[in-house]
Design a protein around this motif. Sequence first.
Motif, PDB file in Angstrom:
ATOM      1  N   ILE A  24     -49.584  55.566  16.141  1.00 35.26           N
ATOM      2  CA  ILE A  24     -50.396  55.917  17.302  1.00 35.26           C
ATOM      3  C   ILE A  24     -51.853  55.517  17.077  1.00 35.26           C
ATOM      4  N   GLU A  25     -52.348  55.690  15.847  1.00 37.04           N
ATOM      5  CA  GLU A  25     -53.735  55.334  15.544  1.00 37.04           C
ATOM      6  C   GLU A  25     -53.995  53.840  15.735  1.00 37.04           C
ATOM      7  N   LYS A  26     -52.960  53.014  15.607  1.00 37.90           N
ATOM      8  CA  LYS A  26     -53.104  51.570  15.791  1.00 37.90           C
ATOM      9  C   LYS A  26     -53.095  51.182  17.272  1.00 37.90           C
ATOM     10  N   LEU A  27     -52.545  52.018  18.115  1.00 40.93           N
ATOM     11  CA  LEU A  27     -52.381  51.678  19.525  1.00 40.93           C
ATOM     12  C   LEU A  27     -53.683  51.395  20.263  1.00 40.93           C
ATOM     13  N   PRO A  28     -54.739  52.209  20.095  1.00 37.99           N
ATOM     14  CA  PRO A  28     -55.967  51.904  20.843  1.00 37.99           C
ATOM     15  C   PRO A  28     -56.496  50.501  20.613  1.00 37.99           C
ATOM     16  N   GLU A  29     -56.311  49.967  19.396  1.00 38.96           N
ATOM     17  CA  GLU A  29     -56.754  48.604  19.119  1.00 38.96           C
ATOM     18  C   GLU A  29     -56.079  47.608  20.057  1.00 38.96           C
ATOM     19  N   LYS A  30     -54.839  47.889  20.434  1.00 33.39           N
ATOM     20  CA  LYS A  30     -54.100  47.003  21.326  1.00 33.39           C
ATOM     21  C   LYS A  30     -54.500  47.214  22.783  1.00 33.39           C
ATOM     22  N   ILE A  31     -54.939  48.417  23.099  1.00 32.52           N
ATOM     23  CA  ILE A  31     -55.224  48.770  24.488  1.00 32.52           C
ATOM     24  C   ILE A  31     -56.664  48.427  24.894  1.00 32.52           C
ATOM     25  N   PHE A  32     -57.627  48.527  24.001  1.00 29.79           N
ATOM     26  CA  PHE A  32     -59.026  48.241  24.350  1.00 29.79           C
ATOM     27  C   PHE A  32     -59.211  46.874  25.005  1.00 29.79           C
ATOM     28  N   PRO A  33     -58.613  45.812  24.468  1.00 32.05           N
ATOM     29  CA  PRO A  33     -58.785  44.508  25.137  1.00 32.05           C
ATOM     30  C   PRO A  33     -58.194  44.492  26.550  1.00 32.05           C
ATOM     31  N   ILE A  34     -57.130  45.242  26.765  1.00 30.06           N
ATOM     32  CA  ILE A  34     -56.512  45.305  28.087  1.00 30.06           C
ATOM     33  C   ILE A  34     -57.427  46.040  29.054  1.00 30.06           C
TER      34      ILE A  34
END
Length: 170
Positions: A24-34
């Motif tokens: 879950i901690e890795k997920l924001p890294e994927k979502i910020f660019p979106i």
Amino acid sequence: AEILIKLNFLLTSSNNNREEQREIEKLPEKIFPIIQYIQEHYAEDLSLESIAETFYLSKSHLSRTFKKVTGVTLNTYISTVRIFKAKSLLRAGYCVNIAGELVGYKSTSYFISLFTKSEGMSPKQYAKAATFATEFKWYTSERQNDDIKEEACNADIAGRTALIPPSCHA
């Protein structure tokens, strides 16, 4: 957007084990660019499919991940960004159909429907209220400026009067 992600993360993180927590901690890294992409391209034809293609993700993965990280669906987030931008345009004096078109809605009636549902008033009512608030702010600002000018003038007159000998006062 970052606050939304962090808040949702904090609210949901207590229910997860350590491995899930790391994922879950890795997920924001994927979502910020979106999120950044949506904020920059809100006026374009955005959909789950088009964004998934842009970021080389499956639609289901993007949908699940976005909702898990932000707490809202991708479509809800797109609508929120568009309504926020439309409010700015309406405050600037744009008419309803142009504001809707500029933020990415092809149908004025759909824009009006979404805006009304989101804000509790139609775009036209919002624009009138914003215009009134602006005019009221201008009016009160002008009144305050007049009061300040009057006080300065009175102080100036009082200052000059103080320099005149008492025998000359009327």
